[in-house]
Design an enzyme around this catalytic site. Structure first.
Site, short mmCIF file in Angstrom:
data_model
loop_
_atom_site.label_atom_id
_atom_site.label_comp_id
_atom_site.label_asym_id
_atom_site.label_seq_id
_atom_site.Cartn_x
_atom_site.Cartn_y
_atom_site.Cartn_z
CG ASN A 236 -4.99 3.79 0.39
OD1 ASN A 236 -4.26 3.26 -0.42
ND2 ASN A 236 -4.76 3.74 1.70
CD GLU B 296 -2.29 1.22 2.94
OE1 GLU B 296 -3.37 1.82 3.09
OE2 GLU B 296 -1.72 0.61 3.87
CG ASN C 260 2.06 1.64 4.21
OD1 ASN C 260 2.50 2.75 3.94
ND2 ASN C 260 2.22 0.62 3.41
CD GLU D 255 -5.57 4.54 5.92
OE1 GLU D 255 -6.12 4.22 4.85
OE2 GLU D 255 -5.03 3.73 6.69
CE LYS E 230 -7.20 0.95 3.96
NZ LYS E 230 -5.94 1.45 4.60
CB CYS F 21 -4.08 -1.47 4.64
SG CYS F 21 -3.28 -1.23 6.25
#
Length: 310
Positions: free
Chosen positions: A106, A46, A193, A142, A123, A168
């Site tokens: 993302n 990621e 991550n 995020e 994501k 993730c």
């Protein structure tokens, strides 16, 4: 047998000052090593092009547009695509995407062996929070810098099989794997991550966090009879530690390869996509055994609603 030689290309830390060009050189070095080991497909983490920037708070979110890619490939990443095409190697990697109409995601892409992008994923399960939180040991913003993905959990026919992607935190949610499982997925590619410290539970050590990483990936693989390749960006980024633990898991939920460091490291394993058949035709034969008449709550509500007290 349908063998895909998969390289899990774990990356060590990327510091805030590191340029895209420097990072791409590292990615190419990993790709060259993977090629020397016979890889057909390389999977990177990621946000593979940048540091994990959501750890920092800025009032004006537009200041962080510098971390986002407006097109893919672009000038900085084109050498990566060209080397993949030279090697005849498919690849998957994550990055921050800024769309032409101003949306922030993302994102991860999947290419074929010619370097052509054949799949894109954004994501869905964004962790963390939106505003600065003084109670946390570190920020995980995020939800401030990204929008939830709008492409769903698609799969693609490529490399002689059916491949899906996640990113993730998605790996912790069973729905991620099940939606792809219901499309016959045979390999799920996941970059991550993940901080080594839980911002809201500091006593939870890195070993417990690695346990949860393995648990999530192994369960998703076993319960959907699919290979899962989960790849970390790890090490200390500008004072903030991320754990490694990149791993390749077979359709029985067993770990067949796992990283030993928190640095740039390549794991290569031959993955037989036909190994998914047994699970898909026995205990996890969805057509025979699923009972969707009892699953309504999964799509009708988000939060838990306990039964009434008596």
């Amino acid at each position: 047998m349908r063998i895909v030689n998969v390289a899990a290309a774990q990356m060590g830390p990327i510091q805030k000052a590191d340029s895209r060009e420097a990072v791409v050189k590292r990615m190419i070095a990993l790709m060259d090593e993977a090629k020397s080991k016979g890889a057909d497909l390389i999977v990177y983490p990621e946000l593979a092009l940048t540091t994990f920037f959501p750890r920092w708070y800025v009032e004006d979110r537009a200041e962080f547009d510098v971390w986002f890619e407006r097109e893919m490939p672009n000038a900085a990443t084109r050498p990566l695509f060209e080397r993949a095409a030279q090697h005849g190697m498919a690849m998957n990697f994550g990055y921050a995407e800024l769309t032409p109409d101003g949306h922030h995601f993302n994102t991860a892409v999947l290419t074929d062996k010619s370097g052509k992008i054949v799949g894109k994923y954004r994501k869905v399960h964004l962790p963390g929070h939106v505003e600065y939180d003084t109670k946390r040991s570190h920020q995980h913003l995020e939800k401030r810098y990204f929008e939830p993905g709008d492409l769903g959990f698609k799969v693609w026919r490529t490399l002689g099989g059916i491949i899906g992607m996640a990113i993730c935190n998605d790996r912790r949610w069973p729905e991620t794997y099940r939606v792809m499982g219901l499309q016959g997925v045979e390999m799920v590619l996941i970059g991550y991550n993940t901080p080594s410290v839980n911002a809201e539970k500091s006593e939870e050590g890195v070993e417990k966090r690695l346990f949860h990483n393995r648990l999530s990936v192994q369960a998703g693989a076993y319960q959907n009879a699919t290979w899962v390749v989960a790849v970390a960006k790890a090490g200390i980024e500008d004072g903030h530690p991320l754990f490694g633990g990149s791993l390749i898991v077979d359709p029985n939920g067993e770990i067949v390869a796992e990283a030993k460091t928190e640095e740039d490291e390549v794991l290569v394993h031959p993955c037989d996509l036909d190994a998914t058949t047994f699970g898909k035709t026995t205990i996890f034969d969805f057509a025979r055994h699923r009972r969707i008449e009892h699953y309504g709550l999964i799509t009708s509500q988000t939060g838990a609603v306990p039964p009434p007290e008596t």
